[in-house]
Design a protein around this motif. Sequence first.
Motif, PDB file in Angstrom:
ATOM      1  N   GLN A   1       0.823  -1.196   0.000  1.00 55.60           N
ATOM      2  CA  GLN A   1       0.000   0.000   0.000  1.00 55.60           C
ATOM      3  C   GLN A   1       0.868   1.262   0.000  1.00 55.60           C
ATOM      4  N   GLN A   2       0.320   2.298  -0.639  1.00 59.00           N
ATOM      5  CA  GLN A   2       1.013   3.588  -0.651  1.00 59.00           C
ATOM      6  C   GLN A   2       0.605   4.438   0.546  1.00 59.00           C
ATOM      7  N   LEU A   3      -0.605   4.222   1.062  1.00 61.68           N
ATOM      8  CA  LEU A   3      -1.117   5.000   2.187  1.00 61.68           C
ATOM      9  C   LEU A   3      -1.328   4.085   3.405  1.00 61.68           C
ATOM     10  N   PRO A   4      -1.057   4.599   4.599  1.00 64.92           N
ATOM     11  CA  PRO A   4      -0.384   5.864   4.876  1.00 64.92           C
ATOM     12  C   PRO A   4       1.118   5.731   4.649  1.00 64.92           C
ATOM     13  N   GLY A   5       1.781   6.888   4.534  1.00 62.37           N
ATOM     14  CA  GLY A   5       3.206   6.857   4.258  1.00 62.37           C
ATOM     15  C   GLY A   5       3.910   8.046   4.864  1.00 62.37           C
ATOM     16  N   LEU A   6       5.044   8.400   4.266  1.00 57.40           N
ATOM     17  CA  LEU A   6       5.894   9.451   4.828  1.00 57.40           C
ATOM     18  C   LEU A   6       5.172  10.793   4.891  1.00 57.40           C
ATOM     19  N   SER A   7       4.411  11.117   3.856  1.00 52.96           N
ATOM     20  CA  SER A   7       3.739  12.419   3.844  1.00 52.96           C
ATOM     21  C   SER A   7       2.721  12.523   4.975  1.00 52.96           C
ATOM     22  N   GLU A   8       2.033  11.425   5.279  1.00 49.33           N
ATOM     23  CA  GLU A   8       1.054  11.445   6.374  1.00 49.33           C
ATOM     24  C   GLU A   8       1.770  11.607   7.722  1.00 49.33           C
ATOM     25  N   TYR A   9       2.954  10.951   7.866  1.00 55.58           N
ATOM     26  CA  TYR A   9       3.687  11.067   9.139  1.00 55.58           C
ATOM     27  C   TYR A   9       4.181  12.493   9.341  1.00 55.58           C
ATOM     28  N   LEU A  10       4.756  13.067   8.294  1.00 51.97           N
ATOM     29  CA  LEU A  10       5.298  14.422   8.438  1.00 51.97           C
ATOM     30  C   LEU A  10       4.190  15.444   8.667  1.00 51.97           C
ATOM     31  N   ALA A  11       2.985  15.135   8.167  1.00 50.66           N
ATOM     32  CA  ALA A  11       1.857  16.039   8.387  1.00 50.66           C
ATOM     33  C   ALA A  11       1.218  15.819   9.748  1.00 50.66           C
ATOM     34  N   GLY A  12       1.688  14.809  10.504  1.00 45.51           N
ATOM     35  CA  GLY A  12       1.147  14.531  11.830  1.00 45.51           C
ATOM     36  C   GLY A  12      -0.130  13.744  11.807  1.00 45.51           C
ATOM     37  N   ASN A  13      -0.386  13.048  10.697  1.00 40.69           N
ATOM     38  CA  ASN A  13      -1.641  12.305  10.573  1.00 40.69           C
ATOM     39  C   ASN A  13      -1.462  10.808  10.732  1.00 40.69           C
ATOM     40  N   ALA A  14      -0.261  10.340  10.988  1.00 38.28           N
ATOM     41  CA  ALA A  14      -0.019   8.908  11.161  1.00 38.28           C
ATOM     42  C   ALA A  14       1.211   8.719  12.023  1.00 38.28           C
ATOM     43  N   SER A  15       1.253   7.563  12.717  1.00 39.65           N
ATOM     44  CA  SER A  15       2.395   7.249  13.572  1.00 39.65           C
ATOM     45  C   SER A  15       3.415   6.425  12.803  1.00 39.65           C
ATOM     46  N   LEU A  16       4.569   6.193  13.433  1.00 37.47           N
ATOM     47  CA  LEU A  16       5.630   5.409  12.783  1.00 37.47           C
ATOM     48  C   LEU A  16       5.177   3.976  12.556  1.00 37.47           C
ATOM     49  N   ASP A  17       4.491   3.406  13.528  1.00 36.82           N
ATOM     50  CA  ASP A  17       4.027   2.025  13.364  1.00 36.82           C
ATOM     51  C   ASP A  17       3.018   1.904  12.228  1.00 36.82           C
ATOM     52  N   GLN A  18       2.194   2.943  12.064  1.00 43.87           N
ATOM     53  CA  GLN A  18       1.164   2.892  11.023  1.00 43.87           C
ATOM     54  C   GLN A  18       1.751   2.954   9.608  1.00 43.87           C
ATOM     55  N   ILE A  19       2.862   3.634   9.469  1.00 47.86           N
ATOM     56  CA  ILE A  19       3.423   3.798   8.116  1.00 47.86           C
ATOM     57  C   ILE A  19       4.471   2.742   7.790  1.00 47.86           C
ATOM     58  N   THR A  20       4.883   1.962   8.749  1.00 46.85           N
ATOM     59  CA  THR A  20       5.933   0.962   8.522  1.00 46.85           C
ATOM     60  C   THR A  20       5.306  -0.345   8.057  1.00 46.85           C
ATOM     61  N   GLN A  21       5.797  -0.873   6.930  1.00 47.84           N
ATOM     62  CA  GLN A  21       5.303  -2.136   6.356  1.00 47.84           C
ATOM     63  C   GLN A  21       6.471  -3.105   6.213  1.00 47.84           C
ATOM     64  N   LYS A  22       6.202  -4.379   6.511  1.00 49.78           N
ATOM     65  CA  LYS A  22       7.227  -5.413   6.347  1.00 49.78           C
ATOM     66  C   LYS A  22       7.074  -6.000   4.943  1.00 49.78           C
ATOM     67  N   VAL A  23       8.112  -5.849   4.121  1.00 45.75           N
ATOM     68  CA  VAL A  23       8.021  -6.303   2.726  1.00 45.75           C
ATOM     69  C   VAL A  23       8.884  -7.530   2.462  1.00 45.75           C
TER      70      VAL A  23
ATOM     71  N   PRO B   1       1.667  15.151  -1.550  1.00 46.26           N
ATOM     72  CA  PRO B   1       1.149  16.409  -0.995  1.00 46.26           C
ATOM     73  C   PRO B   1       1.439  17.576  -1.932  1.00 46.26           C
ATOM     74  N   THR B   2       0.822  18.710  -1.628  1.00 48.59           N
ATOM     75  CA  THR B   2       1.056  19.916  -2.430  1.00 48.59           C
ATOM     76  C   THR B   2       2.249  20.708  -1.921  1.00 48.59           C
ATOM     77  N   ASN B   3       2.739  20.354  -0.711  1.00 49.83           N
ATOM     78  CA  ASN B   3       3.855  21.099  -0.113  1.00 49.83           C
ATOM     79  C   ASN B   3       4.927  20.157   0.419  1.00 49.83           C
ATOM     80  N   PRO B   4       5.512  19.292  -0.410  1.00 50.86           N
ATOM     81  CA  PRO B   4       6.491  18.329   0.101  1.00 50.86           C
ATOM     82  C   PRO B   4       7.724  18.995   0.709  1.00 50.86           C
ATOM     83  N   ALA B   5       8.209  20.080   0.117  1.00 49.12           N
ATOM     84  CA  ALA B   5       9.397  20.742   0.654  1.00 49.12           C
ATOM     85  C   ALA B   5       9.140  21.261   2.065  1.00 49.12           C
ATOM     86  N   GLU B   6       7.962  21.851   2.297  1.00 45.98           N
ATOM     87  CA  GLU B   6       7.629  22.364   3.621  1.00 45.98           C
ATOM     88  C   GLU B   6       7.545  21.238   4.644  1.00 45.98           C
ATOM     89  N   LEU B   7       6.998  20.092   4.258  1.00 45.25           N
ATOM     90  CA  LEU B   7       6.901  18.950   5.172  1.00 45.25           C
ATOM     91  C   LEU B   7       8.285  18.451   5.569  1.00 45.25           C
TER      92      LEU B   7
END
Length: 733
Positions: free
Chosen positions: A594-616, A629-635
């Motif tokens: 899955q692509q979501l949730p991921g780094l952009s959600e974590y940096l935006a404060g919408n997800a935790s580290l455990d939520q975005i970490t996947q075992k592949v 996101p529309t503001n990746p540099a700001e994140l």
Amino acid sequence: MSTHNNLNSSPNDFSQNEEIDLHFIVSLFKAHKLFIGIIVLLALLIGGLVAVLQPTMYESTALIRVTGEANSASNLSSMLSGPASLGVGTTGASPAEIETSLIESNYILGPVVEYLGMNIIARPVYFPILGKLNAKIFHKNSQPHIQIDLLVMPKTLEGARFQLVADEQGDHYHLYGPNNEEILQGMVGEKASSTNKHFPITITVADLTATPNTQFLIQKKPLSDATSTLITHLEIKEKGEKTGVLQLNYQSENPENSQKILNTILMLAVEKSTTEKVEEATKTLNFLKEKMPQVTGGLEASEARLNTYRSKTGAIDSKLEVQILLAEMIELQKNIDQIGLKKLEMSRNFTEKHPLSLAINQKQQQLEKKLEKIKEQLKKIPLSAQQTVDFERDIKVNGEIYASFIQKTQQMEILKGSTISSVKILDDASYPVFPLPSKTAIILLISITLGAFLAIFILLLRHMFSAMLDPIALEKYFGVSVLGIIPFSQAQKKLFKAMKEQKLKKENYLLCLEDPKDISIEALRSLRTALKLATLSSDKKSKNIIALSGCSPSIGKSFVSSNLASVLSNLGEKVLLIDADMRKGYLNKIFSCQQLPGLSEYLAGNASLDQITQKVLPHVNFISSGAYPTNPAELLMSHHLQVLIDAISDQYDLIIIDTPPILAVTDASLLLKYAHIRLLVVGLGKDHLKEIEHAKGTLKKSEIILDGIICNSTKNNDQKAGGYKYNYNYQYK
């Protein structure tokens, strides 16, 4: 890592130090043998078409002899001038050379073109190349035919292209102008004239064999163009040295035309030569007749003066010495008078500065000086004897001139009636039974050679302007170690295509798992070794964050990072792979997760580290890019990134961050600050030296120093030409 010893070099030094590598060039040709083969095949195909479309040529041959006989018109002047002409000089060209020049000029070829109507073009209109090829191969015996006996038009219309279309009735036709306007309608075998004031054309079509609506090109070429075309098929060469025997060869697509044209050339050459001599003989005869009354009057006047003087003085004869001087004077005066006549005749053809005019003037001056000396001697004799000598001299001189004029007039009368041409036909134009040998083999050989040279030239030209870089020279130029050179993999190309099309669902699209023995994976194992040696130099945890970036998109950075994470995990290392490209990241597709949730959600404060970490993989965890996101540099500039780095540094043995391209966006500079080992992936065959230099300069401004370069071959030994552009269209989706 001690790899920051930047060398003092410049791009100019880099290019000047390049040497020609014959082994590389041979390898280049081997790698592009398919391309070379295609170019050679295309050249061979074109050569084959040219060979098929080339007309069958027939050659007719004839022999002539060119002479400069005494009864030719060119010798009439010498008959007049007699001894005085000695030493005057003649032109250096031989009669054969002069005749060759005349035959190859409009003087003879112009009448040939007009006599045979060779300046009239009438041929069927075919579809370019294919139409003519189809007619020649499949309709060889049923091709349309047209014959035009008369085509009269103003000079202003010569060269214009007209179109003649066969009517459905078969024996009628329509003639159209350059703008497709109808000019006239006509019937085969009859003269037709146009009433159009812009196109006053008269035409006679003698024969027309074609299906209805067949189109023909009709054109009347200017005479000079037609003679130029005629010369290209005519060859004249002298057999032997100074023999005067000329061999004429003429080539044509039609054997009858070849013989007919050459015979016409011979006929006009003989006719022109004869006509020229008759005209010159007539011209000379008229000159003699014009001067005859003057010569006769001079003789009669001299005799009358002598008789009158003798009757008054009783002088009978002069002494012997006087007679000798008198004979010399008479001879000199006769020659001077003949030169005077010769000068008068030459004045019609030559200027005063012509070499012949200058020579004859010099000869006259010499004779006049001799005459003056004799006159000085005569002044010593008695006056009566001098007077008698003068009268006797005039009588003899005028008498000999009169006799000479009578003789020359008779000769000219004979010459005019019996003049023969200086061009004698030894062998009439032959009828060519067999065509000339075909040049098909030569054309095909030339086509293959040119095709090979063209392919090699294109490859070398592409190499000169390509973005293909030498890893060794690259390392010296930038002062940064090349840690790995990854060759191109056909298996990875197929795997990437399968991932994009999603026709075959897989658990992952990793080449290291699909084909562990692939040469590209072996190169990644070598890179793994280099990275492990770098981390052994100090505390393991102090250099466990590896960031990969590149100059431009589509250079295989994601392929390197994903497969490198897998091969590092094979050593029992716990690896975290982060897709930090929050604009176009697609590592989640490689792992089919899955692509979501991921780094952009974590940096935006919408997800935790455990939520975005996947075992592949068994020893590999993965953090996707998340939603774009529309503001990746700001994140990336927020404190959440530092919190993330601090949290994962102690949890994993190695952390691999896949960053966006350096030149496309500023995200890479923000991420590379947190990395311990910063690697630049260079796309061999895509990235240009200036791009790499610009990327390094961009990082230097952010006080980021590269630790190594990874050279990834994006094409199979391919070398793309062309400059460097920074507009990569790397935008949001």
